[in-house]
Scaffold this motif. Structure first.
Motif, short mmCIF file in Angstrom:
data_model
loop_
_atom_site.label_atom_id
_atom_site.label_comp_id
_atom_site.label_asym_id
_atom_site.label_seq_id
_atom_site.Cartn_x
_atom_site.Cartn_y
_atom_site.Cartn_z
N PRO A 54 9.07 3.64 -5.70
CA PRO A 54 8.64 3.39 -4.32
C PRO A 54 8.30 1.92 -4.08
CG PRO A 54 7.48 5.26 -5.29
CD PRO A 54 8.18 4.58 -6.41
N TYR A 83 -2.79 1.03 0.20
CA TYR A 83 -1.63 1.89 0.45
C TYR A 83 -0.99 2.34 -0.86
CZ TYR A 83 -1.89 0.42 5.35
OH TYR A 83 -2.30 0.20 6.63
N GLU A 93 4.41 -4.95 3.44
CA GLU A 93 3.38 -5.30 4.40
C GLU A 93 3.62 -6.72 4.88
OE1 GLU A 93 0.75 -3.53 5.82
OE2 GLU A 93 1.93 -1.87 4.99
N SER A 151 6.45 -0.86 6.36
CA SER A 151 7.78 -0.36 5.97
C SER A 151 7.67 0.25 4.58
CB SER A 151 8.83 -1.48 5.94
OG SER A 151 8.81 -2.27 7.11
N ILE A 152 8.52 1.24 4.31
CA ILE A 152 8.53 1.84 2.99
C ILE A 152 9.98 2.12 2.58
CG2 ILE A 152 8.27 4.22 3.85
CD1 ILE A 152 6.39 4.68 1.40
N LEU A 154 -0.47 6.18 -2.07
CA LEU A 154 0.84 6.72 -2.42
C LEU A 154 0.82 7.41 -3.78
CD1 LEU A 154 3.58 6.69 -0.94
CD2 LEU A 154 4.23 4.76 -2.38
N MET A 205 1.58 2.19 6.88
CA MET A 205 2.38 1.21 6.14
C MET A 205 3.44 0.62 7.07
SD MET A 205 3.02 3.38 2.64
CE MET A 205 1.68 4.31 1.88
N ILE A 253 6.49 -0.55 -1.01
CA ILE A 253 5.77 -0.69 0.27
C ILE A 253 5.89 -2.13 0.73
CG2 ILE A 253 3.51 -0.58 1.39
CD1 ILE A 253 2.72 1.46 -0.85
N PHE A 269 5.64 11.48 -0.51
CA PHE A 269 6.73 10.52 -0.65
C PHE A 269 8.03 11.22 -1.01
CE2 PHE A 269 9.28 7.45 -3.10
CZ PHE A 269 9.42 6.45 -2.14
N TYR A 289 4.99 3.96 8.59
CA TYR A 289 4.74 5.24 7.91
C TYR A 289 3.25 5.55 7.95
CZ TYR A 289 4.87 8.76 4.17
OH TYR A 289 4.75 9.91 3.44
N VAL A 294 4.33 -3.23 -4.19
CA VAL A 294 4.00 -3.69 -2.84
C VAL A 294 4.59 -5.09 -2.67
CG1 VAL A 294 2.20 -4.29 -1.20
CG2 VAL A 294 1.87 -2.36 -2.75
#
Length: 303
Positions: free
Chosen positions: A66, A86, A70, A57-58, A90, A55, A68, A97, A48, A120
């Protein structure tokens, strides 16, 4: 950190030795394709792109917050600071988002987004003690997860920390003094206000329930959400919602396995409610709480 030993007990007992580390893209693809199974998160997008980075993956979790992801590519990469950057981005770009959620899951899901506990999740073959210490000191919702791959196709995830987005305890009170930071500001006040408005007796009951749930195991973590307080291991197993004269617990149990009692327990699998979980338990006094304890423990053990 603890050392995990895994054994095959079919026939002669043998220790399973972890094999080579997954390639970075292989790991990312595996998690994205199975994000709900592994982490209870609905996958939204890979790679993203944002201002100043991308990022890995989200997604969005069962609390509509949300998430995130990493992935640590090498031992020298500071994936924690990257994830924190990140997360801050966001929080400053909530509309972006929401558009992403709307495009993937639809308007109804986008309208339910809860910004009280964004997270995260950093995934790596290995973290060191300094990584864990740094996350603990930051007091933000960053989870460190180590993985190990085995030749027989088994994949192990070890969650190294259980960050809590609820308030710390002061003078033995339960979640009445919220820690306000950029992640939580203005998002959890509704639940906190309701807690402050109830009677001292109901507030004591709320505290006793919190204490009991938190005593079930070291793997219990709490998320202070806008409408309720959620307790989880990997996923939510109990949520507490406050009303003027009673408390409601929503437990992650199959209603068909619970003896439902009028005015105490009911099946809410098809009833709209803020907390996750299909069994509602109404608690008005200490007697109700004692009756609820076996169900709470079941939800914890099965969660």
């Amino acid at each position: 950190m603890s050392e995990i030993k895994l054994y095959d007990t079919n026939g002669q007992v043998t220790e399973l030795i972890s094999s080579s580390v997954l390639l970075e893209r292989e790991l990312q693809t595996l998690i994205e394709n199975n994000m709900s199974t592994f982490f209870g998160v609905r996958f939204l997008k890979s790679e993203y792109s944002i201002t100043g980075g991308r990022m890995d993956s989200i997604g969005i979790d069962e609390n509509n917050c949300p998430v995130i992801f990493e992935y640590k590519r090498n031992s020298n990469e500071n994936v924690i600071n990257q994830g924190l950057f990140y997360l801050d981005w966001l929080l400053d770009h909530k509309a972006d988002f929401k558009l992403l959620v709307m495009s993937v899951l639809g308007k109804e899901a986008a309208d339910l987004i809860d910004w009280s506990a964004p997270c995260v999740i950093c995934v790596a073959h290995k973290f060191n003690k300094y990584d864990i210490h740094a996350v603990d000191r930051m007091q933000v919702n960053i989870k460190l997860v180590e993985y190990r791959k085995y030749n027989n196709g088994m994949l192990l995830f070890e969650h190294l920390n259980t960050p809590s987005t609820s308030s710390s305890r002061n003078n033995d009170t339960c979640h009445t003094e919220p820690v306000i930071n950029k992640t939580q500001k203005h998002d959890t006040s509704f639940h906190i206000d309701k807690l402050e408005s109830i009677s001292p007796e109901l507030k004591d009951l709320y505290e006793n329930i919190c204490n009991y749930i938190e005593s079930l195991g070291d793997d219990v973590a709490s998320n202070q959400l806008k409408q309720c307080l959620a307790y989880r291991k990997l996923r939510n197993f109990a949520c507490i919602e406050i009303f003027s004269k009673q408390l409601k617990l929503f437990l992650t149990l199959d209603p068909s396995t619970v003896e439902l009692t009028k005015d105490f327990t009911r099946d809410v699998s098809n009833v709209g409610h803020h907390g996750t979980g299909d069994v509602e338990v109404v608690i008005k006094n200490s007697e109700d709480f004692e009756k609820a304890k076996p169900l709470i423990e079941r939800a914890y053990n099965e969660g």
